[in-house]
Design an enzyme around this catalytic site. Structure first.
Site, mmCIF file in Angstrom:
data_model
loop_
_atom_site.group_PDB
_atom_site.id
_atom_site.type_symbol
_atom_site.label_atom_id
_atom_site.label_comp_id
_atom_site.label_asym_id
_atom_site.label_seq_id
_atom_site.Cartn_x
_atom_site.Cartn_y
_atom_site.Cartn_z
ATOM 1 N N CYS A 118 14.594 52.349 22.918
ATOM 2 C CA CYS A 118 15.794 52.110 23.711
ATOM 3 C C CYS A 118 15.526 52.426 25.182
ATOM 4 C CB CYS A 118 16.944 52.963 23.184
ATOM 5 S SG CYS A 118 18.505 52.683 24.055
ATOM 6 N N CYS A 121 18.030 56.563 27.615
ATOM 7 C CA CYS A 121 17.875 57.991 27.947
ATOM 8 C C CYS A 121 16.404 58.308 28.201
ATOM 9 C CB CYS A 121 18.434 58.853 26.817
ATOM 10 S SG CYS A 121 20.178 58.498 26.475
ATOM 11 N N GLN A 310 35.458 56.953 34.359
ATOM 12 C CA GLN A 310 34.178 57.615 34.141
ATOM 13 C C GLN A 310 33.858 57.678 32.652
ATOM 14 O OE1 GLN A 310 32.092 58.182 36.326
ATOM 15 N NE2 GLN A 310 33.020 58.798 38.262
ATOM 16 N N PHE A 340 38.781 53.680 47.190
ATOM 17 C CA PHE A 340 38.201 53.314 45.897
ATOM 18 C C PHE A 340 38.900 54.141 44.813
ATOM 19 C CE2 PHE A 340 34.828 53.004 49.113
ATOM 20 C CZ PHE A 340 34.486 51.670 49.024
ATOM 21 N N ASN A 345 42.448 58.527 39.426
ATOM 22 C CA ASN A 345 41.686 59.659 38.895
ATOM 23 C C ASN A 345 41.746 60.875 39.813
ATOM 24 O OD1 ASN A 345 39.718 60.623 36.801
ATOM 25 N ND2 ASN A 345 38.364 60.767 38.576
ATOM 26 N N GLU A 361 42.543 50.566 46.757
ATOM 27 C CA GLU A 361 41.623 50.101 45.714
ATOM 28 C C GLU A 361 41.363 48.622 45.930
ATOM 29 O OE1 GLU A 361 39.404 48.960 42.682
ATOM 30 O OE2 GLU A 361 39.724 51.070 43.178
ATOM 31 N N ASP A 409 35.246 57.515 46.654
ATOM 32 C CA ASP A 409 34.605 57.437 45.336
ATOM 33 C C ASP A 409 34.119 56.006 45.121
ATOM 34 O OD1 ASP A 409 33.696 57.892 42.791
ATOM 35 O OD2 ASP A 409 35.668 58.074 41.870
ATOM 36 N N CYS A 435 27.874 57.765 42.985
ATOM 37 C CA CYS A 435 27.136 57.449 41.768
ATOM 38 C C CYS A 435 25.753 56.902 42.076
ATOM 39 C CB CYS A 435 27.903 56.465 40.898
ATOM 40 S SG CYS A 435 28.200 54.863 41.685
#
Length: 478
Positions: A118, A121, A310, A340, A345, A361, A409, A435
Site C-alpha cells: 500500500c 503509511c 479533517q 477558508f 470548524n 469560504e 486554514d 496542511c
C-alpha cells in the site's frame, strides 16, 4: 520496419500482473512487494550503503561508493542496507530496501500487514516518538531556510495512533477477466492494493470493507462504479458511490444492502456533471453532524457529503483547543476574520468564545452550511463566499471586513495572496493552520517581511505513520 502494422502474438497468462502478483494467484500468506525487487540500475545490488539522514519525505539518504546520492524508501539513519533502484536520475537515484544488514534502534515492526504494498503509511517502520521528532525537525528546517527561527519548543498535537481516520476514498477496478478489485493505490503506481481491513480507518469504516467487496462482486455491472467514499459522523457510517452510469438493478441492490448494513448511502451519477442523490434513506436528506470543542462545551456542526472536514477527529479537536488557548478570550469583542472557513470548524468555537466573527469560504455550498450552523447554535457569525486566491478579491475583502485577528486554514495551495496583502495591511495576530509545509513557509516569509514575528508553533500529527506534516503557527505584530 517489417513488423509495423502487425500484432504481437498473444502470450500465455503468467499469473503475475505488472509489479506484483494478483491476490487470486498468490500463495496463501505469501509476502508480496509493491515493486519488482530484481530491478537493475546504477547501484550494485551487492553494495552496502550507510544511511546518514532522513529526508523530509521520510526516505533514508545515502551515498554510493561513486558519491551519488540515493533516496531509499524504508531505510532509517544509522542503518546499513542493500537496495534496488527503481528510478535513476542525473543527480540522484531513488531506491527501496532490498535487505537491512544493520538495523537502527528506532526500527519497529509495522502494525499494518499491507505496508509493503500500500502506498499510504510510509513511516510505519519508524518508532512513533521518532516519527514525531522527525516531523518537528522538518518544520524547523523549512522555517530556518527562510530565516525564521522557532520561538521555543514546538508543541506536538497528537492522539490515537491507529483507527483514527474518519473519511477515506476507495478505488474500484474491474479487470479484463471480470475480477473486481477494491482498495487503495499502490506506492508509485495506479495499481490497486486490495485490503480486507485498514489500521488507520476508524473501526466502523474498516469493518465495512469485506461486506463492501462482497457487494461489489454481486453487482451486475461493477464496472460502472468509479470509487467509493467512506465517511464516519456522529450518526454512523455513510457511503457515497461514484456511479459512472445509471443501472436500475444495481441501484436496487445497493439500497437493499445499505438497509441490511444499517448505513446511509448516497450516489453521484454521471461522468461529466454527476447528479447527487440519497439512496438510503430514500426521498429525504439525512442530517450528518460532527462535533468540535469550544471553551465550554462541544458544538454540533452540520455537514454534507463533499464538504471538507479533517480526517482525524482527535487531532482536529487538538487544533481547535490550541487555537482557543493561543488566541484566548477577546478583549471587548475583538473582530476576527476566519478565511477558508469551511463549515465553521474554527469560526463557531471562536464566536462562542466571544469574538465577533466574519467568515469567508470559497465554496458557496459550505458558506450556506456555515450560516445554517451559526443560526442553529445562535452564534453571531457572518459568512460569505469569495475567491481567496485572487489578489484583487483579497484586497477588496480586507477593505470590507477589517479585523483585529485573522485565522487562515488554506488548502495545499496555501494563502499567498492573503499573506501578501496582510503584510501591507497588518493586523495584531495571524493564526495560520497549514496542511502543506512548503506553501506555509513561503507565506510565512511574506508575513515576516511585513513586520510580524513568530510567537508560537505546533506540529499536528494528523496522519500518523506517514511523512505528511501539518502545522499551526501564531504570528503577532507589535
Amino acid at each position: 520496419m517489417s513488423g509495423l502494422g502487425k500484432r504481437r502474438p498473444a502470450r500465455a497468462r503468467s499469473g503475475t500482473s505488472g509489479l506484483t502478483q494478483k491476490r487470486s494467484n498468490a500463495e496463501p500468506g505469501a509476502k508480496r512487494q509493491a515493486y519488482d525487487t530484481s530491478t537493475h540500475a546504477s547501484v550494485s545490488s551487492a553494495e552496502v550503503l550507510e544511511v546518514t539522514a532522513l529526508a523530509h519525505d521520510g526516505r533514508g539518504i545515502a551515498r554510493t561508493s561513486q558519491g551519488k546520492t540515493v533516496f531509499i524508501e524504508g531505510a532509517l539513519p544509522g542503518e546499513h542496507v542493500t537496495v534496488a533502484v527503481h528510478r535513476t536520475r542525473k543527480r540522484f537515484d531513488e531506491a527501496h530496501v532490498r535487505e537491512v544488514r544493520i538495523s537502527a534502534a528506532e526500527r519497529v515492526t509495522p502494525p499494518c500487514p499491507y505496508v509493503d504494498r500500500c502506498g499510504g503509511c510510509d513511516l510505519q517502520h519508524l518508532a512513533l516518538d521518532a516519527q514525531r521528532r522527525h516531523k518537528v525537525a522538518v518544520l524547523a528546517n523549512l522555517l530556518s531556510r527562510q530565516g525564521i527561527e522557532l520561538p521555543g519548543e514546538v508543541q506536538v498535537l497528537s492522539t490515537a495512533t491507529v483507527g483514527y481516520r474518519r473519511r477515506a476514498r476507495l478505488s474500484v477496478r474491474v479487470g479484463a477477466d471480470g475480477e473486481v478489485q477494491l482498495g487503495f493505490r499502490a506506492r508509485r503506481s495506479r495499481r490497486l492494493v486490495e485490503v480486507d481491513a485498514c489500521t488507520t480507518l476508524v473501526p466502523e469504516l474498516s469493518a465495512m470493507l469485506p461486506a463492501l467487496y462482497a457487494q461489489l462482486v454481486a453487482l451486475e455491472a461493477p464496472r460502472h462504479v468509479g470509487h467509493i467514499e467512506l465517511l464516519h459522523t456522529e450518526e454512523g457510517v455513510t457511503l457515497v458511490l461514484r456511479q459512472l452510469r445509471h443501472h436500475v438493478q444495481d441501484l436496487a441492490s445497493w439500497q437493499q444492502w445499505a438497509r441490511e448494513q444499517g448505513v446511509r448511502l448516497a450516489m453521484r451519477v454521471g461522468r461529466d456533471t454527476p447528479e447527487f442523490k440519497w439512496l438510503e434513506p430514500e426521498d429525504e436528506d439525512p442530517s450528518l453532524t460532527l462535533k468540535v470543542p469550544s471553551m465550554t462545551q462541544d458544538l454540533t456542526l452540520g455537514i454534507a457529503p463533499g464538504d471538507f472536514f479533517q480526517a482525524n477527529d482527535g487531532v482536529n479537536r487538538c487544533l481547535v483547543e490550541t487555537a482557543l488557548a493561543w488566541l484566548g478570550k477577546p478583549n471587548g469583542g475583538q473582530s476576527l476574520l476566519d478565511l477558508f472557513a469551511g463549515v465553521g470548524n474554527f469560526s463557531l468555537p471562536l464566536a462562542a468564545a466571544g469574538y465577533t466573527v466574519a467568515a469567508v469560504e470559497g465554496q458557496q455550498e459550505m458558506v450556506a452550511r456555515l450560516n445554517d450552523n451559526a443560526c442553529r447554535l445562535e452564534l453571531e457569525v457572518h459568512a460569505r463566499q469569495a475567491n481567496l486566491h485572487d489578489p484583487v478579491s483579497v484586497k477588496q475583502l480586507l477593505d470590507d471586513m477589517p479585523a483585529n485577528v485573522v485565522v487562515l486554514d488554506p488548502p495545499r495551495e496555501g494563502a499567498e495572496a492573503l499573506c501578501q496583502a496582510l503584510a501591507e495591511r497588518p493586523v495584531s495576530r495571524v493564526l495560520y493552520i497549514a496542511c502543506d509545509p512548503a506553501t506555509m513557509v513561503r507565506d510565512s516569509a511574506y508575513l515576516l517581511r511585513g513586520g510580524y514575528r513568530l510567537e508560537r508553533a505546533a506540529m499536528a500529527d494528523m496522519f500518523v505513520h506517514t511523512s505528511h506534516l501539518e502545522s499551526m503557527l501564531l504570528f503577532v505584530r507589535d
